[in-house]
Design an enzyme around this catalytic site. Structure first.
Site, mmCIF file in Angstrom:
data_model
loop_
_atom_site.group_PDB
_atom_site.id
_atom_site.type_symbol
_atom_site.label_atom_id
_atom_site.label_comp_id
_atom_site.label_asym_id
_atom_site.label_seq_id
_atom_site.Cartn_x
_atom_site.Cartn_y
_atom_site.Cartn_z
ATOM 1 C CE1 TYR A 132 -1.471 3.063 -7.102
ATOM 2 C CE2 TYR A 132 0.019 1.697 -5.811
ATOM 3 C CZ TYR A 132 -0.876 2.751 -5.900
ATOM 4 O OH TYR A 132 -1.157 3.499 -4.788
ATOM 5 C CB CYS B 257 -4.433 6.610 7.910
ATOM 6 S SG CYS B 257 -5.059 4.938 8.036
ATOM 7 C CG ASP C 103 4.500 7.647 1.939
ATOM 8 O OD1 ASP C 103 3.624 7.235 2.709
ATOM 9 O OD2 ASP C 103 4.979 6.953 1.020
ATOM 10 N NE ARG D 34 1.257 0.340 -0.898
ATOM 11 C CZ ARG D 34 0.768 -0.407 0.076
ATOM 12 N NH1 ARG D 34 1.116 -1.690 0.192
ATOM 13 N NH2 ARG D 34 -0.049 0.107 0.975
ATOM 14 C CE LYS E 39 4.227 3.577 0.086
ATOM 15 N NZ LYS E 39 4.174 4.297 1.364
ATOM 16 N NE ARG F 206 -2.513 6.517 -3.941
ATOM 17 C CZ ARG F 206 -1.837 6.259 -2.820
ATOM 18 N NH1 ARG F 206 -0.911 7.089 -2.395
ATOM 19 N NH2 ARG F 206 -2.082 5.184 -2.122
ATOM 20 C CG HIS G 220 4.475 4.019 5.796
ATOM 21 N ND1 HIS G 220 3.276 3.358 5.870
ATOM 22 C CD2 HIS G 220 4.371 4.826 4.711
ATOM 23 C CE1 HIS G 220 2.485 3.716 4.881
ATOM 24 N NE2 HIS G 220 3.120 4.622 4.167
ATOM 25 C CB SER H 260 -1.601 3.042 2.644
ATOM 26 O OG SER H 260 -0.364 2.372 2.696
HETATM 27 C C1 OXD Z 1 0.959 3.957 0.319
HETATM 28 C C2 OXD Z 1 1.405 5.145 -0.423
HETATM 29 O O1 OXD Z 1 0.274 3.094 -0.250
HETATM 30 O O2 OXD Z 1 2.036 6.007 0.209
HETATM 31 O O3 OXD Z 1 1.268 3.864 1.520
HETATM 32 O O4 OXD Z 1 1.173 5.238 -1.632
HETATM 33 MN MN MN Z 2 2.532 5.412 2.200
#
Ligand code: OXD
Ligand code: MN
Length: 591
Positions: free
Chosen positions: A203, A256, A281, A75, A212, A373, A232, A254
């Site tokens: 992306y 974590c 998420d 991002r 998002k 990913r 989130h 993100s």
């Molecule tokens: C982020 C995702 O970047 O969930 O938070 O992809």
């Molecule tokens: Mn996320």
């Protein structure tokens, strides 16, 4: 231009698509219906245009590899804008541009941008169809990778058109990769118009507009006006051996470990306990008629970070990506499988790196991109909750805020009340990760893990949280956790992963009033005997370090928090100032 849309009855949709087509001039328009036949056709096209590389069907049936442009792997927060009529609407944490100017600039870039390309019209529903939470969006995109990914990540196709009927209340997402030139890359949100224009990136977080852009930035704004929350957060259900299930929602920045926690497999010693995943998420939360907070996962798939995912850290994710998944920027093995750092296996000879080059083991470069990913349908997850499609959602008993902190923040701490919990969320910080472009590993404040995702003024957002509880007679308890605290040698103090179950169990027992806690200047923490440590080898000293409140560290932390709030203009906001003052006074007396 071919356009098989003639059957579409919704005039607002038809007109908006026609306008977008007039601007971008695609060669053809394909209206997605979500059918299997369509998936096969689009996949064939994607293979032919080398957007997808089929993996070995004997090893990963129905799976594909996508390699993005190397300049387009995460991002881009510096290129993400919230375009409210005035700057104050976007607030101190968002990039802002005026809507008219932004539309005009992007119109210039989009003029004829889809010539020679197909425009996919992707209708989708966020949330279980038939849920009072559900919302309809459309994404117009010139990327077949995006269209196929949207099919995994959302309830995509005909169902959305049916749900929409003749309403014009739908999110309008327009996406073009243009030429993937970072100089012409912008992700722009127009909350007042329920509109997103994203250009120049393919992306996921920039281009799968349902995620998002809609489900967090636009939805948080809609939640503010309609009286609910878009967060989130993962959502999981924790079932005890007696069959009692407690639902918790947890916000982490993100990369974590949200996906790992959402799919957690309890350790051996926790026989009869099960974790059920609702979402990994995003959570949409509403006040129910019973005065509790209810949550749904608006998504239908996972867009998870691959590196570090293995049979120990997340066995359910490994099963989830066994079939019908799209991998982005992972490494490829010579026998048509995939590989990433931290997969738990040695890199095989002849590995191809994420850029498509032969990987040089001695180069010091990772074979898979650190933000590579997997995209997989939630139905692949062996731990998927039977409630994942429940239109009513699930009642949330606890909210957890967590970050990646090498020091200061203890393993778990409970807030004294909702408003104290809002302070936890608003003041949380975390070390940055590869999920966003920029320096990795520096602590930044990330309120409620929403810093990059709050679609309106963050001060109003804090206020919205504080106000919500007035209409919420049975609010969840709020906790903060930190799995990432380190000792002096830089080693993690807590084993993490499945062992996090022990913390979840304490949280559930606190919610049920079954276990005690010690009062500290920061909040309530478990005493050693209050954590279920059966079967875990951890020294008393290590546990003590993981759970301790260090006065010096916390005084420094509060200085940073105070400075951050002052920068936001939240200094005297909603009692935050008093919280800091009383915590400082208590820390002065702390052992
Ligand atoms: C982020 C995702 O970047 O969930 O938070 O992809
Ligand atoms: Mn996320």
């Amino acid at each position: 231009m071919t356009n098989q849309s003639n059957g579409v009855k919704n005039r607002a949709v038809a007109q908006w698509v026609a306008e977008a087509a007039q601007l971008t001039q695609p060669d053809q328009i394909v209206w997605c219906d979500g059918s299997e036949e369509e998936r096969q056709r689009m996949t064939r096209d994607a293979i032919a245009s080398r957007v997808l590389i089929p993996l070995n069907p004997a090893k990963r049936p129905g799976c594909y590899l996508h390699r993005s442009n190397p300049n387009d792997v995460a991002r881009t927060e510096q290129l993400t804008f919230v375009c409210t009529p005035d700057k104050d609407g976007a607030g101190p944490t968002n990039n802002w541009m005026p809507p008219d100017e932004t539309y005009a600039k992007l119109r210039g870039w989009l003029n004829g941008a889809m010539r020679g390309r197909t425009m996919y019209v992707v209708p989708y529903v966020m949330g279980p169809v038939g849920s009072p939470f559900a919302k309809v969006g459309f994404e117009l995109t010139d990327s077949v990778y995006v269209a196929l990914s949207m099919r995994i990540m959302t309830r995509m196709g005909r169902a959305a058109l049916e749900l929409l009927g003749d309403s014009d209340h739908f999110n309008r997402g327009l996406h073009s990769t243009l030429d993937l030139n970072p100089e012409r890359r912008l992700i722009c949100h127009f909350p007042q118009d329920n509109t997103i224009w994203s250009v120049g990136s393919g992306y996921g977080g920039n281009a799968l507009l349902s995620k998002k852009c809609f489900a967090l930035r636009i939805a948080s704004y809609l939640g503010r006006t309609e009286g609910w929350l878009a967060e989130h957060m993962l959502i999981l259900g924790l079932e005890s051996p007696e069959g009692e299930t407690t639902y918790v929602a947890a916000a982490f920045p993100s990369a974590c470990g949200k996906t790992n926690l959402a799919m957690l497999l309890p350790p051996q010693a926790f026989k009869g306990w099960r974790v059920h995943t609702i979402g990994d998420d995003i959570a949409w939360l509403r006040i129910g008629a019973d005065g509790r907070l209810w949550a749904i996962n608006p998504e239908a798939g996972y867009f998870g970070v691959a590196p570090g995912t293995n049979a120990h850290s997340n066995p359910n994710a490994m099963k989830t990506v066994q079939h019908d998944a799209i991998f982005t920027n992972v490494a490829a093995t010579p026998d048509g499988d995939i590989w990433w750092e931290g997969m738990g296996t040695e890199p095989p000879a002849g590995l191809i790196d994420w850029r498509g080059q032969k990987w040089d083991r001695g180069s010091g470069q990772p074979a898979a991109h650190p933000n590579s990913r997997f995209t997989a349908p939630m139905t692949n997850n062996p731990a998927l909750s039977p409630k994942a499609n429940d239109p009513q959602g699930v009642p949330i008993s606890a909210i957890i805020f967590g970050g990646r902190r090498a020091s200061t923040v203890p393993l778990v701490v409970e807030a004294y009340d909702w408003s104290h919990g809002v302070f936890f969320g608003a003041s949380m910080g975390s070390e940055t990760t590869a999920a966003a472009v920029g320096q990795v590993g520096v602590v930044r404040r990330d309120p409620m893990a929403m810093l990059p995702f709050c679609g309106y003024n963050i001060l109003e957002y804090f206020g919205h949280w504080q106000e919500l509880v007035k209409r919420l007679p049975n609010p969840p308890k709020i906790f903060e956790v930190n799995w990432f605290r380190k000792d002096r040698e830089g080693k993690f103090l807590w084993p993490g992963y499945s062992e996090n179950m022990r913390v979840l169990k304490w949280i559930v027992d606190r919610v049920k009033g079954r276990v005690g806690a010690e009062q500290t200047p920061i909040g309530l923490v478990p005493r050693k005997e209050e954590l279920d440590l059966t079967g875990l080898e951890i020294s008393t000293a290590q546990l003590q370090q993981a759970t301790s409140i260090n006065a010096g560290e916390w005084l420094a932390e509060l200085d940073q928090v105070e400075e951050y709030f002052a920068r936001l203009g939240a200094g005297s906001f909603n009692g935050f100032e008093e919280r800091i003052k009383s915590a400082r006074a208590a820390l002065a007396q702390w052992r």
